[in-house]
Write an enzyme that holds these catalytic residues in place. Structure first.
Site, mmCIF file in Angstrom:
data_model
loop_
_atom_site.group_PDB
_atom_site.id
_atom_site.type_symbol
_atom_site.label_atom_id
_atom_site.label_comp_id
_atom_site.label_asym_id
_atom_site.label_seq_id
_atom_site.Cartn_x
_atom_site.Cartn_y
_atom_site.Cartn_z
ATOM 1 N N GLU A 242 121.623 46.369 10.953
ATOM 2 C CA GLU A 242 120.819 45.406 11.799
ATOM 3 C C GLU A 242 121.296 44.802 13.169
ATOM 4 O O GLU A 242 120.337 44.813 13.881
ATOM 5 C CB GLU A 242 120.072 44.319 10.822
ATOM 6 C CG GLU A 242 119.339 43.102 11.353
ATOM 7 C CD GLU A 242 117.951 43.558 11.574
ATOM 8 O OE1 GLU A 242 117.075 43.639 10.731
ATOM 9 O OE2 GLU A 242 117.433 43.576 12.949
ATOM 10 N N LEU B 291 136.516 46.012 8.674
ATOM 11 C CA LEU B 291 137.105 46.831 9.916
ATOM 12 C C LEU B 291 137.055 46.049 10.991
ATOM 13 O O LEU B 291 135.788 46.152 11.610
ATOM 14 C CB LEU B 291 136.561 48.356 9.813
ATOM 15 C CG LEU B 291 136.501 48.897 8.482
ATOM 16 C CD1 LEU B 291 135.848 50.529 9.083
ATOM 17 C CD2 LEU B 291 137.653 49.016 7.751
ATOM 18 N N GLY C 240 137.844 41.143 15.683
ATOM 19 C CA GLY C 240 137.477 40.841 17.222
ATOM 20 C C GLY C 240 136.469 39.640 17.145
ATOM 21 O O GLY C 240 136.393 39.018 16.182
ATOM 22 N N LYS D 13 119.861 51.493 21.892
ATOM 23 C CA LYS D 13 119.213 50.645 21.186
ATOM 24 C C LYS D 13 117.762 51.053 21.168
ATOM 25 O O LYS D 13 117.172 51.209 19.885
ATOM 26 C CB LYS D 13 119.246 49.149 21.887
ATOM 27 C CG LYS D 13 120.562 48.862 21.640
ATOM 28 C CD LYS D 13 120.668 47.405 22.273
ATOM 29 C CE LYS D 13 121.984 46.708 22.386
ATOM 30 N NZ LYS D 13 122.376 45.632 23.300
ATOM 31 N N GLY E 18 133.909 40.118 14.235
ATOM 32 C CA GLY E 18 134.835 40.198 12.870
ATOM 33 C C GLY E 18 135.091 38.826 12.544
ATOM 34 O O GLY E 18 134.728 38.180 11.353
ATOM 35 N N VAL F 62 121.003 46.322 17.106
ATOM 36 C CA VAL F 62 119.956 46.334 17.935
ATOM 37 C C VAL F 62 119.821 44.632 17.840
ATOM 38 O O VAL F 62 119.338 44.112 16.951
ATOM 39 C CB VAL F 62 118.860 47.051 17.716
ATOM 40 C CG1 VAL F 62 117.734 46.700 18.993
ATOM 41 C CG2 VAL F 62 119.140 48.403 17.754
#
Lengths: 431, 431
Positions: free
Chosen positions: A129, A10, A13, A205, A16, A132
């Site tokens: 993962e 999904l 950008g 975070k 991705g 953060v």
């Protein structure tokens, strides 16, 4: 038995694109490590007409239903960012029995509980993962490698934009606005920079990190937040003279009697502390455990490659679980209800910069006012004299925020005090 | 179904005591995380009569057969150290279908292959996080968190004794022998310090790390080793003037065409590099991956708590595997045969300190001799003059070791050169 593990991606950008690239470049090693092939079969985009570097083996679609209704897709990888529709898509994927990997700190910080419960109910993995510290391995180290410890403290530089800005302010003696403008021009800060400079990004975070570190569920709203907008070159210079650098820290401590003290704010960090030399866009997370003592994890907090590295590591982990039929093995680590420490009870040392009348006895009056309110002073330096005024900088010993607040309210109104120019916490002292 | 997971502990020294302590102190969280109780039921010691702080729930024994023949024991934890009989005990435990956790770098570096094969054959786990970097999570991050990457380089400060000594030599301007004597008095260095100061301890660790990082099997004998015994206060001072600190580095790089370049030696590290500020007994391991870029893992490299933290994390991992019936899931990551790069082909920049006649034209002669042998110079500083001689310090550009060796053999015999006082590699330059 040896069928390919299929991924629906999904978003296409920066992150991705990075995920596609890493999976392709390192396909040989990755297949060996998993024992089965992994492939992205569908990529969800907003605009089908936009030109993209997506391999021809991936079908490009603009309708999420084509992923959710595709039974051949095992893992949904969400890298679109933002709360909506990412949250809904992930939830639906989990409910459809698909594993989910995300880099989305907004959703994990606010709806982590919802996601974990859905994952557990449907016996699938939910991994994050990349949410953060970008490429820095920290979620897995907390869940696995440091799991023998009671974690006492997590403290990190987890926002690259503000660390870049503070580093530049420090090294080039520039002011906040000059540096912000430059960071925006370079693309390091957004045109609306508030999520970064206001501390919200770091707050998301630390909400995620502290939930895992303390086996509980810390919500974004539990985090006390101050940004870096009030930091001046003068503060940075005084800090330097005293042997400190100013960093935006995200901190979570387990405080006996009061619960989890979780906050984001600028702080003076001693030069000798490992976090002090973490500069520019680098991030680092410092973890203190009751057995291991002090550890630190350092790396790039954002960017195509680092974030993709973390996302693909999660994909490999989930794929290993698929191959070995062990999904959901370590997901549930937030099993304790813990209180959140009110900020008033939170303990820090403080740096206080005051403008006072340049007259005999003023310092004694101020020191007295601090003392009467349970604030004891560690060091005091009297600095520049300007127009009959003197600037005083002092560092307190550790004190509860409520006492410092009370003392400064009183001091502000003393007739000899012109102005309290800044109050910044001092953290990371070795004891 | 809910029966306790039982451990046989081999050794009750510093680390063994730490493991017992951590398992007891954090029992509540650990049980929650595993979903089942874990308990040490037998402790193997050398001398039954020695007084020890071992809980009464553990049976103290001095015969390994009582562990190997005890079918109720699921995990054997080896913390006795040394090659023998540790190696034999672990091998027998694996062959008896027991999982093994070890902190033993000697055995893993030399007999890792044997151990992995036995573990795979008998479908049990063999884990060794504590063998490198004490409490620093590094084995699991390499196997899992960074597994999406092609690892390009691993570089670390992995020996606490030498890092303590070099830090002290640097900060207090003391010589090697003074600092060694002090380190021995404090218990930071052994009475026979050769394994530490000679680099063997670091070599064992980089053999283990590089095997995992490069998915292959690097043997201790493959590691090129130089220790710190030739480092003088003068070298440290020159390095400081040039913006470097001297550290004992363990390095492994994947060099195209030549294979794994794996070595331990002192090196000049630029002040701006994260490894430069890793001081005293702290360790840090720097990992560069093709996606993640630069990451670093920092913490205590030894000691009761840190080492126990890593051992118990492995125990928890194995226990989760037992509960979920997934033993052996990620053990086999060393699937590639790779060449080892001969040291002659290994590329570094070099620091060279020479004593030469203090006459015009000498520097030109030396620079010429370097140039004729494919060594180009980055910077040259002419320092102290003593008795008609001058000390020259130069830093070369990166060059293959064979060229540097040839050039220095020629330069040593030049009539104007009194002595080559030291040659030290320069590493960790950012490109």
């Amino acid at each position: 038995m040896n069928k390919k593990i299929k991924i629906g991606l999904l978003g296409s950008g920066t992150v991705g694109t990075g995920v596609i690239k890493v999976l392709l470049e390192n396909v040989h090693e990755i297949t060996q490590k998993i024992g089965r092939e992994v492939a992205i079969t569908k990529v969800l985009v907003r605009d089908l007409n936009k030109k993209r570097k997506i391999p021809s083996t991936c079908t490009i679609i603009d309708d999420f239903e084509e992923i959710i209704n595709d039974d051949s897709i095992d893992i949904v990888v969400e890298v679109m960012g933002g709360e909506n529709p990412a949250k809904e898509y992930m939830l639906r994927a989990l409910e459809a029995g698909k594993h989910v990997v995300t880099a989305n700190k907004d959703v994990v910080a606010k709806y982590g509980k919802l996601m974990f419960e859905a994952a557990e109910k449907h016996k699938v993995d939910f991994m994050f993962e990349a949410s953060v510290g970008g490429g820095i391995p920290i979620i897995t180290p907390l869940k696995q490698c440091l799991t023998a410890n009671k974690i006492l403290e997590v403290m990190g530089i987890v926002n690259g934009t503000t660390n870049y800005m503070l580093t530049k302010m420090t090294n080039e003696k520039l002011d906040y606005h000059t540096v912000l403008t430059e960071a925006q021009a370079k693309g390091y800060a957004e045109s609306d920079p508030i999520a970064d400079v206001g501390g919200l990004d770091a707050a998301r975070k630390i909400a995620i990190l502290s939930s895992i570190a303390f086996n509980t569920r810390v919500h974004l709203d539990d985090v006390y937040v101050e940004g870096i907008t009030a930091i001046t070159p003068e503060d940075i210079e005084y800090a330097r003279e005293l042997g400190y650098v100013i960093k935006l820290l995200a901190i979570a401590k387990d405080v006996p009697a009061y619960g989890i003290d979780v906050r984001v704010h600028p702080a003076l960090v001693p030069n000798t502390h490992p976090l002090a030399s973490v500069n520019d866009v680098f991030n680092a997370i410092f973890v203190k455990g009751n057995a291991v003592g002090e550890t630190m994890f350092y790396g790039r907090g954002a960017g195509e490659g680092p974030t993709a590295s973390a996302v693909v590591a999660d994909i490999i982990d989930i794929s290993r679980n698929i191959v070995h039929k062990t999904s959901g093995k370590i997901s549930c680590t937030c099993f304790e209800d813990k209180m959140i420490c009110p900020v008033e009870k939170s303990i820090s040392a403080y740096y206080v910069r005051l403008l006072v009348k340049d007259e005999p006895g003023v310092l004694a009056t101020i020191a007295g006012a601090f003392g009467n309110n349970q604030v004891s002073l560690n060091s005091v330096i009297q600095k520049r004299r300007v127009n009959g005024c003197a600037e005083i900088v002092l560092i307190t010993h550790e004190v509860a925020q409520e006492h410092l607040a009370k003392a400064s309210a009183i001091i502000k109104n003393l007739k000899d005090v012109t102005e309290i120019r800044n109050i910044i916490r001092v953290e990371a002292q070795r004891k």
